[in-house]
Scaffold this active site. Sequence first.
Site, mmCIF file in Angstrom:
data_model
loop_
_atom_site.group_PDB
_atom_site.id
_atom_site.type_symbol
_atom_site.label_atom_id
_atom_site.label_comp_id
_atom_site.label_asym_id
_atom_site.label_seq_id
_atom_site.Cartn_x
_atom_site.Cartn_y
_atom_site.Cartn_z
ATOM 1 N N GLN A 1 0.825 -1.218 0.000
ATOM 2 C CA GLN A 1 0.000 0.000 0.000
ATOM 3 C C GLN A 1 0.853 1.259 0.000
ATOM 4 O O GLN A 1 0.510 2.258 -0.615
ATOM 5 C CB GLN A 1 -0.896 0.035 1.241
ATOM 6 N N PRO B 1 -4.733 -6.242 5.906
ATOM 7 C CA PRO B 1 -5.384 -7.141 4.939
ATOM 8 C C PRO B 1 -4.550 -8.411 4.760
ATOM 9 O O PRO B 1 -3.324 -8.347 4.784
ATOM 10 C CB PRO B 1 -5.374 -6.326 3.639
ATOM 11 N N ASP C 1 -10.799 2.585 2.955
ATOM 12 C CA ASP C 1 -9.647 3.471 3.171
ATOM 13 C C ASP C 1 -8.525 3.219 2.177
ATOM 14 O O ASP C 1 -7.717 4.103 1.905
ATOM 15 C CB ASP C 1 -9.117 3.335 4.607
ATOM 16 N N GLN C 2 -8.491 2.003 1.590
ATOM 17 C CA GLN C 2 -7.410 1.680 0.652
ATOM 18 C C GLN C 2 -7.590 2.380 -0.694
ATOM 19 O O GLN C 2 -6.647 2.491 -1.469
ATOM 20 C CB GLN C 2 -7.328 0.165 0.431
ATOM 21 N N HIS D 1 -10.163 4.724 9.848
ATOM 22 C CA HIS D 1 -9.061 4.656 8.877
ATOM 23 C C HIS D 1 -9.348 5.532 7.671
ATOM 24 O O HIS D 1 -8.472 6.222 7.154
ATOM 25 C CB HIS D 1 -8.868 3.212 8.392
#
Length: 333
Positions: free
Chosen positions: A72, A99, A265-266, A288
Amino acid sequence: PLRVRRIRAGRSQPGLRPQHLSGLEMIRDLCEGKLQGGEIGSTEITFTPGKIKGGTHVADTKTAGSVCLLMQVAMPCVLFAASPSELHLKGGTNAEMAPQIDYTVMVFKPIVEKFNFTFNCDIRKRGYYPQGGGEVIVQMSPVKELSPINLTERGTVTKIYGRAFVAGALPIKLAKDMSSAAVRCIRKEIRDLYINIQPVREPDDQAVGTGSGIIIVAETSTGCLLAGSSLGKRGKNSDKVGIEAAEILLRNLKHGGAVDDSLQDQLIIFMALAKGVSRVKSGPITLHTQTAIHFAEQLTKAKFTVTKSEEEDPSKDAYIIECQGMGMINSNL
């Protein structure tokens, strides 16, 4: 230079953890930048970036720190590099509070590629808590710019599938138990769909240490992917692991959003960098996601708005995250 203070203030372990430090060091190397305050436990860093170049880079947490978190950190940078990148990421592949690599491959990858880029993720070895030892190789080419996304139509669930895994000293029966318990739990709510959760034992040469867990993905008629996952640990009944993942999936399906709570949030950083307006329908906004929006706005001049989704169905608790992206252009290409 970018100065970040009070890192993880208020946590039981404040300051940088091994995966945060490995991520920062990889970014420093990717762009020939300078990093001050880069040590474990540090609550303040100063980072001065240079020009992002591609090439091969290694990041090793030397713990079970998550390789998915390393990915990420690197991804938004390597997208705007001068040439293709190959990242060798080492640590935990299936770790708590991050994750699981299966989620990254099965859910994050197909959705994030809607921003108009692709990447390859090769799981060489799986690593679990506490020793890590997993290794993933990510290959990625840079892009000129990112396209905005529109994920607002959930559609109806058409498929439910997944994998329940054991590795190391654990018997395959545990994976079968996790799978059956998850199926029984989902059946109470969703009766008419075939549910295919494969029990697997990871080959010994492809896993370090002992671990177990499960991921379950629901696919919808509009191509949305939502998931629930859980990890086994000593003293935790395998049925409980399966049920936990199933309940998370059902909760994600209940709010009516087009993305699950882990994906929210990703996607924020990519929405901020993209050119044009992105819209994502989600469940209640996580802390997040609020944090990601706060920093994305500070760093990129992107503008986010979050509004309650006008639902026909009052039992749904959905929101629309909208972003006017900054339209980052890769000047190297």
